[in-house]
Design a protein around this motif. Structure first.
Motif, PDB file in Angstrom:
ATOM      1  N   ASP A   1      -2.431   1.565  -4.905  1.00  0.00           N
ATOM      2  CA  ASP A   1      -3.559   0.951  -5.619  1.00  0.00           C
ATOM      3  C   ASP A   1      -3.735   1.529  -7.021  1.00  0.00           C
ATOM      4  O   ASP A   1      -4.267   0.882  -7.907  1.00  0.00           O
ATOM      5  CB  ASP A   1      -4.868   1.191  -4.847  1.00  0.00           C
TER       6      ASP A   1
ATOM      7  N   HIS B   1     -10.125  -5.702  -3.463  1.00  0.00           N
ATOM      8  CA  HIS B   1      -9.511  -5.846  -2.143  1.00  0.00           C
ATOM      9  C   HIS B   1     -10.159  -4.875  -1.175  1.00  0.00           C
ATOM     10  O   HIS B   1     -10.710  -3.843  -1.564  1.00  0.00           O
ATOM     11  CB  HIS B   1      -7.997  -5.698  -2.194  1.00  0.00           C
TER      12      HIS B   1
ATOM     13  N   GLU C   1       0.820  -1.204   0.000  1.00  0.00           N
ATOM     14  CA  GLU C   1       0.000   0.000   0.000  1.00  0.00           C
ATOM     15  C   GLU C   1       0.853   1.252   0.000  1.00  0.00           C
ATOM     16  O   GLU C   1       0.517   2.243  -0.592  1.00  0.00           O
ATOM     17  CB  GLU C   1      -0.901   0.021   1.240  1.00  0.00           C
TER      18      GLU C   1
ATOM     19  N   HIS D   1     -10.031  -2.630   2.594  1.00  0.00           N
ATOM     20  CA  HIS D   1      -9.201  -1.976   3.610  1.00  0.00           C
ATOM     21  C   HIS D   1      -9.945  -2.094   4.943  1.00  0.00           C
ATOM     22  O   HIS D   1     -11.157  -1.891   4.975  1.00  0.00           O
ATOM     23  CB  HIS D   1      -8.995  -0.494   3.295  1.00  0.00           C
TER      24      HIS D   1
ATOM     25  N   SER E   1      -5.482   3.661  -2.311  1.00  0.00           N
ATOM     26  CA  SER E   1      -4.191   4.228  -1.920  1.00  0.00           C
ATOM     27  C   SER E   1      -3.391   4.587  -3.166  1.00  0.00           C
ATOM     28  O   SER E   1      -3.751   4.221  -4.294  1.00  0.00           O
ATOM     29  CB  SER E   1      -3.411   3.208  -1.083  1.00  0.00           C
TER      30      SER E   1
END
Ligand SMILES: [Zn+2]
Length: 239
Positions: free
Chosen positions: A172, A159, A13, A161, A169
């Motif tokens: 990302d 995905h 990240e 968090h 992020s």
């Protein structure tokens, strides 16, 4: 320090965070280094695998996951699949536990029949020395195992968090982390974001969307020259 851990293939990240992490571990003597080495061992990696997900080889960060995941109903409309994902994942272990939390990675795929399904979510990621961190990661799923499918074309990765609010992020958004046609991400309050990176269209900007109710709102573009770094130019003045 040289290790056999698959750092480069990780879905990190925050690059600076990992550097800091490496420096910290480099300063820790003896026992901690041994612990780190042990945590990188294949035994530990195997112990994290289940029938639903695992490593594709002993020394890679490439992960396979089984599909379909029965918690999400198949649909010909990918958005119907996406909207089911977050509530289902947030019921999983530590999915909302913030600094003690867990990210989950998976993909949306079809059997070549135009019906979209998801894999089981995988928590497999970098070994962590401690449970509490400001950064989480899981390895993106690279291969679908579906015994009833002859082909498994992948539409999107997704995905979670474990925090809120926690949008896409910087990592990302970078081109190097765009593996499929779409990337889906959501936080622990089920705020969903989507990237269409258009890596196969060098002249087209990438697009970043936020899910609002049942529609996608364009919140930014990634100009072609910014695709590598994943720098988003906001549109609409929101988010
Ligand atoms: Zn992320």
């Amino acid at each position: 320090m040289s290790m056999n851990c698959p750092h480069r293939s990780a879905w990190t990240e925050r690059t600076s965070g990992w550097r800091r992490w490496d420096r910290e571990t480099g300063r820790i003597a003896g026992g901690a280094v041994l612990a780190l080495a042990l945590s990188c061992s294949s035994n530990l990696r195997h112990s994290q695998e289940t029938e639903s997900y695992g490593f594709m080889s002993i020394d890679s960060g490439y992960v396979w996951a089984r599909g379909p995941w029965p918690e999400v109903q198949a649909s010909s409309d990918p958005d119907e699949v996406i909207d089911q994902l977050c509530p289902a994942i947030m019921r999983l272990d530590r999915a909302t536990a913030r600094d003690f939390g867990q990210e989950y990675c998976g993909v949306i795929y079809s059997r070549g029949d135009g019906i979209y399904r998801t894999t089981h979510p995988s928590p497999l990621g970098e070994p962590q020395l401690r449970g509490e961190t400001k950064q989480k990661s899981c390895f993106p799923v690279r291969r679908v195992v579906d015994p009833e499918a002859r082909v498994t074309p992948i539409l999107a990765d997704f995905h979670s968090h474990p925090w809120f609010p926690s949008p896409l992020s910087q990592q990302d958004k970078m081109a190097a982390n765009q593996l499929y046609f779409l990337k889906i991400q959501f936080d622990s309050a089920c705020q969903i974001q989507k990237i269409i990176p258009y890596l196969d269209r060098p002249d087209a900007p990438g697009e970043v969307y936020s899910r609002r109710g049942k529609r996608w709102v364009l919140i930014g573009i990634i100009k072609p020259s910014n695709k590598a770094a994943g720098i988003v130019t906001p549109v609409g003045g929101l988010d």
